[in-house]
Motif scaffolding. Sequence first.
Motif, mmCIF file in Angstrom:
data_model
loop_
_atom_site.group_PDB
_atom_site.id
_atom_site.type_symbol
_atom_site.label_atom_id
_atom_site.label_comp_id
_atom_site.label_asym_id
_atom_site.label_seq_id
_atom_site.Cartn_x
_atom_site.Cartn_y
_atom_site.Cartn_z
ATOM 1 N N VAL A 1 10.994 -5.632 -4.248
ATOM 2 C CA VAL A 1 9.774 -5.356 -5.025
ATOM 3 C C VAL A 1 9.387 -6.575 -5.851
ATOM 4 C CG1 VAL A 1 8.759 -3.879 -6.787
ATOM 5 C CG2 VAL A 1 10.285 -2.891 -5.081
ATOM 6 N N LEU A 2 10.373 -7.194 -6.467
ATOM 7 C CA LEU A 2 10.112 -8.373 -7.290
ATOM 8 C C LEU A 2 9.536 -9.506 -6.461
ATOM 9 C CD1 LEU A 2 10.417 -9.613 -10.132
ATOM 10 C CD2 LEU A 2 12.707 -10.363 -9.446
ATOM 11 N N ILE A 3 10.107 -9.739 -5.285
ATOM 12 C CA ILE A 3 9.647 -10.841 -4.432
ATOM 13 C C ILE A 3 8.251 -10.551 -3.880
ATOM 14 C CG2 ILE A 3 10.127 -12.112 -2.307
ATOM 15 C CD1 ILE A 3 13.119 -11.571 -2.856
ATOM 16 N N TYR A 4 8.009 -9.308 -3.436
ATOM 17 C CA TYR A 4 6.690 -8.987 -2.881
ATOM 18 C C TYR A 4 5.610 -9.065 -3.955
ATOM 19 C CZ TYR A 4 2.920 -6.750 -0.374
ATOM 20 O OH TYR A 4 1.711 -6.501 0.215
ATOM 21 N N THR A 5 5.938 -8.707 -5.162
ATOM 22 C CA THR A 5 4.969 -8.809 -6.250
ATOM 23 C C THR A 5 4.470 -10.238 -6.403
ATOM 24 O OG1 THR A 5 5.987 -6.952 -7.421
ATOM 25 C CG2 THR A 5 4.625 -8.446 -8.719
ATOM 26 N N LEU A 6 5.341 -11.207 -6.155
ATOM 27 C CA LEU A 6 4.966 -12.615 -6.307
ATOM 28 C C LEU A 6 4.247 -13.166 -5.081
ATOM 29 C CD1 LEU A 6 8.298 -13.909 -7.916
ATOM 30 C CD2 LEU A 6 6.190 -13.246 -9.091
ATOM 31 N N THR B 1 7.009 -1.898 -2.067
ATOM 32 C CA THR B 1 8.043 -2.194 -1.087
ATOM 33 C C THR B 1 9.390 -1.654 -1.558
ATOM 34 O OG1 THR B 1 8.442 -4.350 -2.084
ATOM 35 C CG2 THR B 1 6.862 -4.257 -0.283
ATOM 36 N N GLY B 2 10.331 -1.663 -0.652
ATOM 37 C CA GLY B 2 11.667 -1.174 -0.960
ATOM 38 C C GLY B 2 12.239 -0.434 0.227
ATOM 39 N N LEU C 1 3.090 7.453 -4.406
ATOM 40 C CA LEU C 1 3.314 7.681 -5.832
ATOM 41 C C LEU C 1 2.564 6.675 -6.683
ATOM 42 C CD1 LEU C 1 7.148 8.465 -5.929
ATOM 43 C CD2 LEU C 1 5.291 10.041 -6.507
ATOM 44 N N LEU C 2 2.593 5.421 -6.259
ATOM 45 C CA LEU C 2 1.923 4.369 -7.008
ATOM 46 C C LEU C 2 0.424 4.611 -7.080
ATOM 47 C CD1 LEU C 2 2.110 1.573 -8.413
ATOM 48 C CD2 LEU C 2 1.797 0.537 -6.159
ATOM 49 N N VAL C 3 -0.162 4.984 -5.948
ATOM 50 C CA VAL C 3 -1.606 5.250 -5.927
ATOM 51 C C VAL C 3 -1.935 6.478 -6.763
ATOM 52 C CG1 VAL C 3 -3.551 5.858 -4.447
ATOM 53 C CG2 VAL C 3 -1.919 4.127 -3.699
ATOM 54 N N ASP C 4 -1.124 7.532 -6.638
ATOM 55 C CA ASP C 4 -1.366 8.741 -7.432
ATOM 56 C C ASP C 4 -1.230 8.467 -8.930
ATOM 57 O OD1 ASP C 4 -1.795 10.136 -5.141
ATOM 58 O OD2 ASP C 4 0.181 11.097 -5.077
ATOM 59 N N ALA C 5 -0.366 7.522 -9.283
ATOM 60 C CA ALA C 5 -0.173 7.200 -10.702
ATOM 61 C C ALA C 5 -1.254 6.275 -11.231
ATOM 62 C CB ALA C 5 1.194 6.558 -10.905
ATOM 63 N N GLY C 6 -2.151 5.805 -10.357
ATOM 64 C CA GLY C 6 -3.250 4.958 -10.799
ATOM 65 C C GLY C 6 -2.953 3.478 -10.770
ATOM 66 N N GLY C 7 -1.866 3.057 -10.108
ATOM 67 C CA GLY C 7 -1.556 1.633 -10.010
ATOM 68 C C GLY C 7 -2.548 0.919 -9.110
ATOM 69 N N ASN C 8 -3.125 -0.188 -9.607
ATOM 70 C CA ASN C 8 -4.161 -0.901 -8.858
ATOM 71 C C ASN C 8 -3.833 -2.374 -8.609
ATOM 72 O OD1 ASN C 8 -6.083 1.275 -8.579
ATOM 73 N ND2 ASN C 8 -6.473 1.067 -10.773
ATOM 74 N N THR C 9 -2.750 -2.886 -9.119
ATOM 75 C CA THR C 9 -2.393 -4.289 -8.925
ATOM 76 C C THR C 9 -0.897 -4.405 -8.659
ATOM 77 O OG1 THR C 9 -1.911 -4.766 -11.255
ATOM 78 C CG2 THR C 9 -4.210 -4.966 -10.552
ATOM 79 N N GLN C 10 -0.468 -5.622 -8.297
ATOM 80 C CA GLN C 10 0.947 -5.853 -8.051
ATOM 81 C C GLN C 10 1.789 -5.729 -9.308
ATOM 82 O OE1 GLN C 10 -1.562 -7.655 -6.767
ATOM 83 N NE2 GLN C 10 -1.027 -8.629 -4.818
ATOM 84 N N LEU C 11 1.141 -5.730 -10.491
ATOM 85 C CA LEU C 11 1.901 -5.602 -11.734
ATOM 86 C C LEU C 11 2.639 -4.271 -11.815
ATOM 87 C CD1 LEU C 11 -0.576 -7.154 -14.332
ATOM 88 C CD2 LEU C 11 1.467 -8.187 -13.315
ATOM 89 N N ALA C 12 2.137 -3.263 -11.091
ATOM 90 C CA ALA C 12 2.836 -1.983 -11.066
ATOM 91 C C ALA C 12 4.234 -2.153 -10.477
ATOM 92 C CB ALA C 12 2.038 -0.962 -10.254
ATOM 93 N N GLY C 13 4.391 -3.112 -9.550
ATOM 94 C CA GLY C 13 5.703 -3.385 -8.997
ATOM 95 C C GLY C 13 6.670 -3.919 -10.045
ATOM 96 N N LEU C 14 6.168 -4.751 -10.960
ATOM 97 C CA LEU C 14 7.019 -5.260 -12.038
ATOM 98 C C LEU C 14 7.496 -4.133 -12.941
ATOM 99 C CD1 LEU C 14 5.135 -8.535 -13.057
ATOM 100 C CD2 LEU C 14 7.206 -8.297 -11.652
ATOM 101 N N PHE C 15 6.630 -3.161 -13.182
ATOM 102 C CA PHE C 15 7.030 -2.018 -14.009
ATOM 103 C C PHE C 15 8.148 -1.234 -13.337
ATOM 104 C CE2 PHE C 15 6.612 2.515 -15.031
ATOM 105 C CZ PHE C 15 6.837 2.469 -16.407
#
Length: 575
Positions: A26-31, A40-41, A305-319
């Motif tokens: 997740v960390l690598i894909y975010t970058l 990812t995962g 889950l990410l889409v349902d939670a409202g995540g719209n950028t790769q920063l959600a991966g960092l969280f």
Amino acid sequence: MPPGMAFALLTSVPPVFGLYTSFFPVLIYTLLGTGRHLSTGTFAVLSLMTGSAVERLVPEPLSGNLSGIEREQLDAQRVGAAAAVAFGSGALMLGMFALQLGVLATFLSEPVVKALTSGAALHVLVSQLPSLLGVPLPRQIGCFALFKTLAAVLTALPSSSPAELTISALSLALLVPVKELNVRFRDRLPTPIPGEIAMVLLASVLCFTSSLDTRYNVQIVGLLPGGFPQPLLPSLAELPRILADSLPMALVTFAVSASLASIYADKYSYTIDSNQELLAHGVSNLVSSLFSCFPNSATLATTSLLVDAGGNTQLAGLFSCMVVLSVLLWLGPLFYYLPKAVLACINISSMRQMFFQMRELPQLWRISRVDFAVWTVTWVAVVTLSVDLGLAVGVVFSMMTVVCRTQRVQCLALGLAEGTELYRPLRESHKLLQVPGLCILSYPAPLYFGTRGQFRRVLEWHLGLGEGSKEAPKTGGPPDAAAEPVRVVVLDCGGVTFADAAGAREVVQLASRCQDAGIHLLLAQCNASVLGTLTQAGLLDRVTPEQLFVSVQDAAAHALERLELSGPKTCTVWV
């Protein structure tokens, strides 16, 4: 995070390695990744494929009774084998990136993508049934694995655990309504209701206070070691043995990731770079394998889950990385009593969006029967065979439909629309003018080895050449359009997107036959690529550059001058 631990068990490695695979990739894909909504995962189908390879490479002793030390040694060997598979998969994807093979994603049409993800979601559902029911079953692999698993579950159903069945039913009774509430009231809720977290906490407390693991033999997660593993290069000696497993996993990783990224990119109006996706997932698998991670890709469950939670950028991966990090460093002991059945329920409830794609089938049927057939064939292949074979079947069938469509195109005879300078297909509903002795034809398809026969037959019929003139193929003109001998023919090549050597030679032969029959051939609107291929095939030995025109209007004007006619006053009118 909880699905990562569950999918680790499918990979035949301890649950903590699922947390590692939910952190580093997740960390690598975010970058590096371009999919804003992609998470990812661990991915269930990829975990099943990895688990099959791991158990083949490191089989469990036939005795089955292992001491604690022997079990640790076996787990260490299996972790090494899984990491080696991830290393090989990442290296293959980096090789594909170096060759710029991201263009392969263009062959994944929308019906193929959606059928693939829906079929894979069904694999995820069936793979979770043993954990959901509390029945320990051996893994089924290969074609028809889904049905084999269902048969094994039905056979073992009488021996299922009532306690785990109750936990599963209560978990789904909580998770599914909460999921629906989060989707339907997304705009009204300040934050999504954390149903998964609440379920994990409640189940852990219930299992601990009631001693379900000892009294009713409920399967629990157990101890999660804290911290990170030491970086370790996978055994390169294993690479030749795992190459046959790494290749399909690399293809499935790219196919699933590119398809999911395409779905959400289309939905939220942005673009992805397929080659960059290859780089991101290749580096992700290669680097994470050094930390004992197994193969990873974009995941259906966590992306939903990410889409349902409202995540719209790769920063959600960092969280999500921060959450997994906190579990690895401090919160791991809290998951000791977490029932595995709850993890299975979380995975199942997260698949709702992928399953709901089937609701689009009636609309797809109305829009395009061919796309509906592609969707159905791909889905049946994915469910019946396997994800990688189903993907191959879907892509091949989709390409076959494209080829078949080029075989069924109509060569259109054009006429001058009265009162205009436009040339349109001769239809009964249009009032068009046709010049005696002049034939204007438009061939709206690529000209290659598969269409050269049809091209020859259609032109022979229109121009009265050879045996093809005795047959009447489907065309856009009236039956008696070729009653008067043709003296000039204009071939509109605007719809010919490309031509191969066989198609180019067919045009050269047509020019030669027209020359022998006293028919003046004019070519219009040939693009640079087609014109170059025709020239290399020797077209200019049969026609002069003055017979090549930029537009149909210019070619028709030249034809009228050659026929010594003064405009459409002497033309035949087709109504």
